[in-house]
Scaffold this active site. Structure first.
Site, PDB file in Angstrom:
ATOM      1  N   HIS A 171       0.840  -1.202   0.000  1.00 38.14           N
ATOM      2  CA  HIS A 171       0.000   0.000   0.000  1.00 38.14           C
ATOM      3  C   HIS A 171       0.874   1.251   0.000  1.00 38.14           C
ATOM      4  CE1 HIS A 171       1.188  -0.472   4.194  1.00 38.14           C
ATOM      5  NE2 HIS A 171       0.982   0.832   4.335  1.00 38.14           N
ATOM      6  N   ASP A 173       0.828   5.183   1.945  1.00 33.41           N
ATOM      7  CA  ASP A 173       0.171   5.843   3.076  1.00 33.41           C
ATOM      8  C   ASP A 173      -0.536   7.105   2.556  1.00 33.41           C
ATOM      9  OD1 ASP A 173       1.290   3.875   4.632  1.00 33.41           O
ATOM     10  OD2 ASP A 173       2.837   5.143   5.518  1.00 33.41           O
ATOM     11  N   HIS A 228       4.806   0.125  -0.036  1.00 31.76           N
ATOM     12  CA  HIS A 228       5.561  -0.705   0.904  1.00 31.76           C
ATOM     13  C   HIS A 228       4.660  -1.792   1.484  1.00 31.76           C
ATOM     14  CE1 HIS A 228       3.808   2.715   3.047  1.00 31.76           C
ATOM     15  NE2 HIS A 228       3.772   1.968   4.129  1.00 31.76           N
ATOM     16  N   ARG A 238       7.982  -8.883  15.325  1.00 29.47           N
ATOM     17  CA  ARG A 238       8.279  -7.493  14.943  1.00 29.47           C
ATOM     18  C   ARG A 238       7.261  -6.571  15.597  1.00 29.47           C
ATOM     19  NH1 ARG A 238      10.400  -4.116  10.722  1.00 29.47           N
ATOM     20  NH2 ARG A 238       8.908  -2.502  10.107  1.00 29.47           N
TER      21      ARG A 238
HETATM   22  C1  LIG Z   1      -7.727  -1.074   3.869  1.00 31.27           C
HETATM   23  C2  LIG Z   1      -7.453   0.026   4.511  1.00 31.27           C
HETATM   24  C3  LIG Z   1      -6.615   0.126   5.761  1.00 31.27           C
HETATM   25  C4  LIG Z   1      -6.284   1.608   5.792  1.00 31.27           C
HETATM   26  C5  LIG Z   1      -7.597   2.193   5.362  1.00 31.27           C
HETATM   27  C6  LIG Z   1      -7.875   1.393   4.090  1.00 31.27           C
HETATM   28  O1  LIG Z   1      -9.212   1.447   3.667  1.00 31.27           O
HETATM   29  C7  LIG Z   1      -6.936   1.909   2.975  1.00 31.27           C
HETATM   30  C8  LIG Z   1      -5.716   2.671   3.572  1.00 31.27           C
HETATM   31  C9  LIG Z   1      -5.141   1.923   4.780  1.00 31.27           C
HETATM   32  C10 LIG Z   1      -4.095   2.724   5.536  1.00 31.27           C
HETATM   33  C11 LIG Z   1      -2.653   2.495   5.079  1.00 31.27           C
HETATM   34  C12 LIG Z   1      -1.727   3.404   5.909  1.00 31.27           C
HETATM   35  C13 LIG Z   1      -2.050   3.367   7.396  1.00 31.27           C
HETATM   36  O2  LIG Z   1      -1.622   2.130   7.940  1.00 31.27           O
HETATM   37  C14 LIG Z   1      -3.567   3.504   7.650  1.00 31.27           C
HETATM   38  C15 LIG Z   1      -3.867   3.685   9.147  1.00 31.27           C
HETATM   39  C16 LIG Z   1      -4.116   4.614   6.817  1.00 31.27           C
HETATM   40  O3  LIG Z   1      -4.310   5.776   7.127  1.00 31.27           O
HETATM   41  O4  LIG Z   1      -4.438   4.134   5.558  1.00 31.27           O
HETATM   42  C17 LIG Z   1      -4.253   2.325   6.975  1.00 31.27           C
HETATM   43  C18 LIG Z   1      -5.763   2.188   7.135  1.00 31.27           C
HETATM   44  C19 LIG Z   1      -6.113   1.301   8.324  1.00 31.27           C
HETATM   45  O5  LIG Z   1      -5.420   0.347   8.657  1.00 31.27           O
HETATM   46  O6  LIG Z   1      -7.171   1.551   8.905  1.00 31.27           O
HETATM   47  O1  LIG Z   2       4.496  -2.166  10.537  1.00 29.45           O
HETATM   48  C1  LIG Z   2       5.260  -1.728   9.686  1.00 29.45           C
HETATM   49  O2  LIG Z   2       6.457  -1.872   9.708  1.00 29.45           O
HETATM   50  C2  LIG Z   2       4.668  -0.912   8.530  1.00 29.45           C
HETATM   51  C3  LIG Z   2       3.196  -0.752   8.663  1.00 29.45           C
HETATM   52  C4  LIG Z   2       2.621   0.213   7.679  1.00 29.45           C
HETATM   53  O3  LIG Z   2       3.135   0.404   6.606  1.00 29.45           O
HETATM   54  C5  LIG Z   2       1.404   0.941   8.038  1.00 29.45           C
HETATM   55  O4  LIG Z   2       0.866   0.723   9.159  1.00 29.45           O
HETATM   56  O5  LIG Z   2       0.968   1.765   7.218  1.00 29.45           O
HETATM   57 FE   LIG Z   3       2.224   2.078   5.556  1.00 28.64          FE
END
Ligand SMILES: C=C1C[C@]23C[C@@]1(O)CC[C@H]2[C@@]12CC[C@H](O)[C@@](C)(C(=O)O1)[C@H]2[C@@H]3C(=O)O
Ligand SMILES: O=C(O)CCC(=O)C(=O)O
Ligand SMILES: [Fe+2]
Length: 309
Positions: A171, A173, A228, A238
Protein backbone atom coordinates in the site's frame (compact mmCIF):
# COMPACT_ATOMS: atom_id res chain seq x y z
CA UNK A 1 -2.44 -12.47 7.39
CA UNK A 2 -2.32 -13.47 3.75
CA UNK A 3 -0.30 -16.32 2.26
CA UNK A 4 1.32 -15.40 -1.06
CA UNK A 5 0.83 -18.06 -3.69
CA UNK A 6 4.34 -17.51 -5.12
CA UNK A 7 7.49 -16.47 -3.27
CA UNK A 8 8.01 -12.71 -3.53
CA UNK A 9 10.96 -11.48 -5.58
CA UNK A 10 13.39 -9.76 -3.25
CA UNK A 11 16.29 -8.05 -4.93
CA UNK A 12 18.87 -6.10 -3.00
CA UNK A 13 20.63 -4.68 -6.02
CA UNK A 14 18.21 -3.10 -8.43
CA UNK A 15 18.30 -0.65 -11.29
CA UNK A 16 16.78 2.77 -10.66
CA UNK A 17 17.04 5.36 -13.46
CA UNK A 18 19.71 3.13 -15.00
CA UNK A 19 21.88 3.24 -11.90
CA UNK A 20 22.42 0.50 -9.33
CA UNK A 21 20.31 0.90 -6.19
CA UNK A 22 22.74 0.85 -3.28
CA UNK A 23 20.30 0.88 -0.41
CA UNK A 24 17.89 3.05 1.48
CA UNK A 25 19.08 6.70 1.49
CA UNK A 26 20.52 7.56 4.89
CA UNK A 27 20.26 11.18 5.99
CA UNK A 28 22.04 12.71 8.96
CA UNK A 29 19.70 15.52 10.02
CA UNK A 30 22.52 17.37 11.76
CA UNK A 31 24.55 17.82 8.55
CA UNK A 32 24.39 21.05 6.50
CA UNK A 33 23.67 19.24 3.21
CA UNK A 34 20.63 17.38 4.58
CA UNK A 35 18.01 19.67 2.92
CA UNK A 36 19.11 18.78 -0.59
CA UNK A 37 19.61 15.09 0.29
CA UNK A 38 16.08 14.95 1.70
CA UNK A 39 14.68 16.41 -1.53
CA UNK A 40 16.71 13.93 -3.61
CA UNK A 41 15.45 10.97 -1.55
CA UNK A 42 11.82 12.12 -1.79
CA UNK A 43 12.11 12.55 -5.57
CA UNK A 44 13.87 9.25 -6.23
CA UNK A 45 12.34 6.86 -3.69
CA UNK A 46 9.87 8.62 -1.40
CA UNK A 47 11.58 6.74 1.41
CA UNK A 48 14.67 7.27 3.56
CA UNK A 49 16.20 6.68 6.96
CA UNK A 50 17.20 9.46 9.37
CA UNK A 51 19.81 9.59 12.11
CA UNK A 52 20.59 12.36 14.60
CA UNK A 53 16.84 12.84 14.74
CA UNK A 54 16.64 14.37 18.23
CA UNK A 55 13.99 11.95 19.59
CA UNK A 56 15.14 11.05 23.13
CA UNK A 57 16.09 7.37 23.54
CA UNK A 58 14.13 7.29 26.79
CA UNK A 59 10.83 7.95 24.95
CA UNK A 60 11.63 5.20 22.45
CA UNK A 61 12.58 2.50 24.97
CA UNK A 62 9.63 3.27 27.24
CA UNK A 63 7.17 3.03 24.38
CA UNK A 64 8.73 -0.20 23.14
CA UNK A 65 8.44 -1.76 26.60
CA UNK A 66 4.84 -0.64 26.80
CA UNK A 67 4.12 -2.16 23.39
CA UNK A 68 5.81 -5.46 24.29
CA UNK A 69 3.81 -5.62 27.49
CA UNK A 70 0.57 -4.78 25.74
CA UNK A 71 0.98 -7.30 22.92
CA UNK A 72 1.83 -10.06 25.41
CA UNK A 73 -1.55 -9.68 27.16
CA UNK A 74 -4.29 -12.21 26.48
CA UNK A 75 -6.65 -11.21 23.65
CA UNK A 76 -9.48 -10.53 26.11
CA UNK A 77 -7.30 -7.94 27.89
CA UNK A 78 -6.24 -6.31 24.63
CA UNK A 79 -9.86 -6.05 23.57
CA UNK A 80 -10.63 -4.23 26.80
CA UNK A 81 -8.06 -1.59 25.89
CA UNK A 82 -10.00 -0.88 22.73
CA UNK A 83 -7.01 -1.32 20.42
CA UNK A 84 -8.67 -4.02 18.38
CA UNK A 85 -11.92 -2.11 18.07
CA UNK A 86 -13.60 -2.22 14.64
CA UNK A 87 -13.06 1.54 14.28
CA UNK A 88 -9.79 1.69 12.31
CA UNK A 89 -8.92 5.03 13.81
CA UNK A 90 -9.21 3.80 17.40
CA UNK A 91 -6.50 5.72 19.22
CA UNK A 92 -3.80 3.89 21.10
CA UNK A 93 -4.45 5.97 24.18
CA UNK A 94 -7.98 4.68 24.80
CA UNK A 95 -8.40 3.20 28.26
CA UNK A 96 -4.66 3.24 29.02
CA UNK A 97 -3.36 4.10 32.47
CA UNK A 98 -2.28 7.78 32.96
CA UNK A 99 1.39 6.74 33.05
CA UNK A 100 0.99 4.87 29.75
CA UNK A 101 -0.75 7.87 28.19
CA UNK A 102 2.26 10.01 29.23
CA UNK A 103 4.61 7.57 27.45
CA UNK A 104 2.56 7.55 24.23
CA UNK A 105 2.15 11.34 24.28
CA UNK A 106 5.85 11.94 24.95
CA UNK A 107 6.84 9.77 22.02
CA UNK A 108 4.21 11.12 19.62
CA UNK A 109 4.96 14.79 20.32
CA UNK A 110 8.68 14.25 19.87
CA UNK A 111 8.23 12.32 16.61
CA UNK A 112 5.75 14.92 15.35
CA UNK A 113 8.34 17.65 16.02
CA UNK A 114 10.92 15.72 14.01
CA UNK A 115 8.43 15.15 11.17
CA UNK A 116 7.74 18.91 11.05
CA UNK A 117 11.46 19.71 11.01
CA UNK A 118 11.90 17.36 8.06
CA UNK A 119 8.95 18.99 6.26
CA UNK A 120 10.55 22.42 6.84
CA UNK A 121 13.91 21.21 5.56
CA UNK A 122 12.12 19.89 2.48
CA UNK A 123 10.52 23.30 1.84
CA UNK A 124 13.95 24.92 2.19
CA UNK A 125 15.52 22.31 -0.09
CA UNK A 126 12.81 23.01 -2.68
CA UNK A 127 13.37 26.76 -2.20
CA UNK A 128 9.69 27.45 -1.63
CA UNK A 129 8.09 29.76 0.90
CA UNK A 130 6.91 29.95 3.57
CA UNK A 131 9.21 27.46 5.25
CA UNK A 132 6.25 25.95 7.10
CA UNK A 133 4.15 25.42 3.96
CA UNK A 134 3.97 21.64 4.61
CA UNK A 135 4.65 21.50 8.35
CA UNK A 136 1.82 23.91 9.26
CA UNK A 137 -0.68 21.28 8.12
CA UNK A 138 0.67 18.72 10.58
CA UNK A 139 1.19 21.35 13.34
CA UNK A 140 -2.40 22.58 13.02
CA UNK A 141 -4.53 21.86 16.11
CA UNK A 142 -7.05 20.20 13.81
CA UNK A 143 -4.41 18.02 12.11
CA UNK A 144 -5.86 14.59 11.40
CA UNK A 145 -2.90 12.45 12.40
CA UNK A 146 -2.79 8.83 13.52
CA UNK A 147 -0.45 6.86 15.71
CA UNK A 148 -0.33 3.13 15.29
CA UNK A 149 1.46 0.20 16.98
CA UNK A 150 1.77 -3.00 14.97
CA UNK A 151 2.76 -6.45 16.18
CA UNK A 152 3.76 -9.26 13.81
CA UNK A 153 4.23 -12.59 15.61
CA UNK A 154 6.89 -14.89 14.08
CA UNK A 155 5.71 -17.27 11.38
CA UNK A 156 7.99 -20.34 11.48
CA UNK A 157 9.21 -21.53 8.10
CA UNK A 158 8.39 -25.22 8.67
CA UNK A 159 4.78 -24.32 9.29
CA UNK A 160 4.41 -22.22 6.13
CA UNK A 161 6.74 -24.23 3.86
CA UNK A 162 9.03 -21.43 2.68
CA UNK A 163 6.21 -19.18 1.45
CA UNK A 164 6.48 -15.48 2.17
CA UNK A 165 3.75 -14.48 4.56
CA UNK A 166 2.45 -10.98 4.22
CA UNK A 167 2.01 -9.30 7.59
CA UNK A 168 0.77 -5.99 6.12
CA UNK A 169 -0.19 -5.93 2.46
CA UNK A 170 1.29 -3.56 -0.09
CA UNK A 171 0.00 0.00 0.00
CA UNK A 172 0.90 3.67 0.04
CA UNK A 173 0.17 5.84 3.08
CA UNK A 174 -2.53 8.45 2.38
CA UNK A 175 -1.27 11.23 4.68
CA UNK A 176 1.56 13.78 4.22
CA UNK A 177 4.39 12.03 6.01
CA UNK A 178 4.83 8.77 7.95
CA UNK A 179 7.51 8.21 10.58
CA UNK A 180 8.20 4.55 11.28
CA UNK A 181 10.36 2.90 13.87
CA UNK A 182 10.58 -0.81 14.61
CA UNK A 183 12.43 -3.17 16.89
CA UNK A 184 15.39 -5.00 15.41
CA UNK A 185 13.27 -7.46 13.40
CA UNK A 186 13.20 -7.30 9.60
CA UNK A 187 10.01 -7.37 7.54
CA UNK A 188 9.55 -3.97 5.93
CA UNK A 189 9.94 -3.93 2.14
CA UNK A 190 9.65 -1.06 -0.33
CA UNK A 191 8.85 -1.25 -4.03
CA UNK A 192 11.39 0.25 -6.42
CA UNK A 193 10.45 1.91 -9.71
CA UNK A 194 11.76 -1.13 -11.59
CA UNK A 195 9.17 -3.35 -9.89
CA UNK A 196 11.52 -5.07 -7.43
CA UNK A 197 10.75 -5.27 -3.75
CA UNK A 198 13.73 -4.57 -1.50
CA UNK A 199 13.99 -5.59 2.12
CA UNK A 200 14.80 -2.73 4.47
CA UNK A 201 17.33 -3.83 7.10
CA UNK A 202 15.87 -3.00 10.53
CA UNK A 203 17.53 -0.30 12.60
CA UNK A 204 15.99 0.30 15.99
CA UNK A 205 17.99 3.52 16.53
CA UNK A 206 16.82 5.27 13.38
CA UNK A 207 13.53 6.38 11.89
CA UNK A 208 12.22 5.54 8.44
CA UNK A 209 10.27 8.24 6.63
CA UNK A 210 7.66 7.70 3.90
CA UNK A 211 6.29 10.35 1.61
CA UNK A 212 2.48 10.06 1.76
CA UNK A 213 -0.03 10.47 -1.10
CA UNK A 214 -0.92 14.03 0.02
CA UNK A 215 2.69 15.19 -0.23
CA UNK A 216 2.95 13.59 -3.66
CA UNK A 217 -0.05 15.67 -4.75
CA UNK A 218 1.24 18.93 -3.19
CA UNK A 219 4.52 18.49 -5.10
CA UNK A 220 2.61 17.64 -8.31
CA UNK A 221 4.14 14.17 -8.39
CA UNK A 222 7.73 15.33 -7.82
CA UNK A 223 7.89 13.46 -4.51
CA UNK A 224 6.83 9.83 -4.63
CA UNK A 225 4.46 8.17 -2.20
CA UNK A 226 6.28 4.88 -1.80
CA UNK A 227 4.52 1.50 -2.01
CA UNK A 228 5.56 -0.70 0.90
CA UNK A 229 4.53 -3.86 2.76
CA UNK A 230 5.59 -6.04 5.67
CA UNK A 231 6.62 -9.69 5.31
CA UNK A 232 6.42 -11.75 8.49
CA UNK A 233 9.70 -12.85 10.04
CA UNK A 234 10.18 -16.60 10.46
CA UNK A 235 11.73 -16.52 13.93
CA UNK A 236 11.32 -13.12 15.61
CA UNK A 237 8.40 -10.98 16.50
CA UNK A 238 8.28 -7.49 14.94
CA UNK A 239 6.90 -4.46 16.71
CA UNK A 240 6.55 -1.20 14.81
CA UNK A 241 5.31 2.23 15.78
CA UNK A 242 4.18 4.62 13.09
CA UNK A 243 3.12 8.24 13.24
CA UNK A 244 1.07 9.33 10.22
CA UNK A 245 1.09 13.15 9.95
CA UNK A 246 -2.05 14.30 8.17
CA UNK A 247 -3.67 17.69 7.47
CA UNK A 248 -6.92 19.00 9.00
CA UNK A 249 -10.00 17.38 7.48
CA UNK A 250 -11.12 20.65 5.83
CA UNK A 251 -7.70 21.33 4.24
CA UNK A 252 -7.63 21.64 0.45
CA UNK A 253 -4.92 19.48 -1.09
CA UNK A 254 -3.61 20.47 -4.53
CA UNK A 255 -0.27 20.95 -6.29
CA UNK A 256 1.50 24.06 -4.96
CA UNK A 257 1.63 26.77 -7.65
CA UNK A 258 5.19 27.62 -6.55
CA UNK A 259 6.29 24.12 -7.59
CA UNK A 260 4.53 23.94 -10.93
CA UNK A 261 6.70 26.27 -13.05
CA UNK A 262 4.30 26.24 -15.98
CA UNK A 263 3.54 22.50 -15.71
CA UNK A 264 -0.02 21.25 -15.80
CA UNK A 265 -1.52 20.12 -12.54
CA UNK A 266 -1.60 16.32 -12.43
CA UNK A 267 -4.33 16.23 -9.79
CA UNK A 268 -7.63 17.95 -9.18
CA UNK A 269 -8.02 19.74 -5.87
CA UNK A 270 -9.69 17.80 -3.04
CA UNK A 271 -10.14 18.18 0.68
CA UNK A 272 -8.38 15.75 3.01
CA UNK A 273 -11.87 14.72 4.21
CA UNK A 274 -12.83 13.81 0.64
CA UNK A 275 -9.60 11.86 0.09
CA UNK A 276 -9.72 10.08 3.41
CA UNK A 277 -13.36 9.09 2.91
CA UNK A 278 -12.51 7.63 -0.48
CA UNK A 279 -9.28 6.02 0.83
CA UNK A 280 -11.05 4.29 3.69
CA UNK A 281 -13.51 2.77 1.23
CA UNK A 282 -10.69 1.46 -0.93
CA UNK A 283 -8.81 -1.83 -0.82
CA UNK A 284 -5.42 -1.68 0.86
CA UNK A 285 -3.44 -2.26 -2.36
CA UNK A 286 -5.41 0.18 -4.53
CA UNK A 287 -3.92 3.18 -6.32
CA UNK A 288 -6.01 5.59 -4.29
CA UNK A 289 -4.80 8.71 -6.08
CA UNK A 290 -6.01 7.37 -9.45
CA UNK A 291 -9.46 8.84 -9.11
CA UNK A 292 -8.03 12.29 -8.33
CA UNK A 293 -5.67 12.39 -11.31
CA UNK A 294 -6.47 14.79 -14.13
CA UNK A 295 -6.58 13.36 -17.61
CA UNK A 296 -3.53 14.71 -19.43
CA UNK A 297 -4.18 16.09 -22.92
CA UNK A 298 -2.10 14.61 -25.75
CA UNK A 299 1.08 16.70 -26.20
CA UNK A 300 2.91 17.67 -29.35
CA UNK A 301 6.59 16.71 -29.63
CA UNK A 302 9.31 18.58 -31.55
CA UNK A 303 8.56 16.72 -34.78
CA UNK A 304 4.97 17.92 -34.46
CA UNK A 305 3.68 14.38 -34.03
CA UNK A 306 0.89 13.88 -31.55
CA UNK A 307 2.07 11.64 -28.73
CA UNK A 308 0.12 10.39 -25.78
CA UNK A 309 1.80 11.25 -22.50
C1 LIG B 1 -7.73 -1.07 3.87
C2 LIG B 1 -7.45 0.03 4.51
C3 LIG B 1 -6.61 0.13 5.76
C4 LIG B 1 -6.28 1.61 5.79
C5 LIG B 1 -7.60 2.19 5.36
C6 LIG B 1 -7.88 1.39 4.09
O1 LIG B 1 -9.21 1.45 3.67
C7 LIG B 1 -6.94 1.91 2.98
C8 LIG B 1 -5.72 2.67 3.57
C9 LIG B 1 -5.14 1.92 4.78
C10 LIG B 1 -4.09 2.72 5.54
C11 LIG B 1 -2.65 2.49 5.08
C12 LIG B 1 -1.73 3.40 5.91
C13 LIG B 1 -2.05 3.37 7.40
O2 LIG B 1 -1.62 2.13 7.94
C14 LIG B 1 -3.57 3.50 7.65
C15 LIG B 1 -3.87 3.68 9.15
C16 LIG B 1 -4.12 4.61 6.82
O3 LIG B 1 -4.31 5.78 7.13
O4 LIG B 1 -4.44 4.13 5.56
C17 LIG B 1 -4.25 2.33 6.98
C18 LIG B 1 -5.76 2.19 7.13
C19 LIG B 1 -6.11 1.30 8.32
O5 LIG B 1 -5.42 0.35 8.66
O6 LIG B 1 -7.17 1.55 8.91
O1 LIG C 1 4.50 -2.17 10.54
C1 LIG C 1 5.26 -1.73 9.69
O2 LIG C 1 6.46 -1.87 9.71
C2 LIG C 1 4.67 -0.91 8.53
C3 LIG C 1 3.20 -0.75 8.66
C4 LIG C 1 2.62 0.21 7.68
O3 LIG C 1 3.13 0.40 6.61
C5 LIG C 1 1.40 0.94 8.04
O4 LIG C 1 0.87 0.72 9.16
O5 LIG C 1 0.97 1.77 7.22
FE1 LIG D 1 2.22 2.08 5.56
Amino acid sequence: MVVLSKPAVIEHLSLVNNTIFHGVPLIDLSKPDSNSLLVKACREFGFFKVINHGVPTEFITKLESLAIHFFSLPLSEKEKAGLTAPDPLAMATRKLAPMEICIVNGYVSSVKKMACEILEMLAEGLKIEPRNIFSKLVMDEESDSIFRLNHYPPCPDDQFKGRNLIGFGEHTDPQIISVLRSNNTSGLQVLLKDGNWISVPPDQNSFFINVGDSLQVMTNGMFKSVRHRVVANTSKSRISMIYFGGPPLCEKIAPLPSLMKGEDSLYREFTWFEYKKSAYKSRLDENRLGRFEKLQPPCVNKERKIVLS
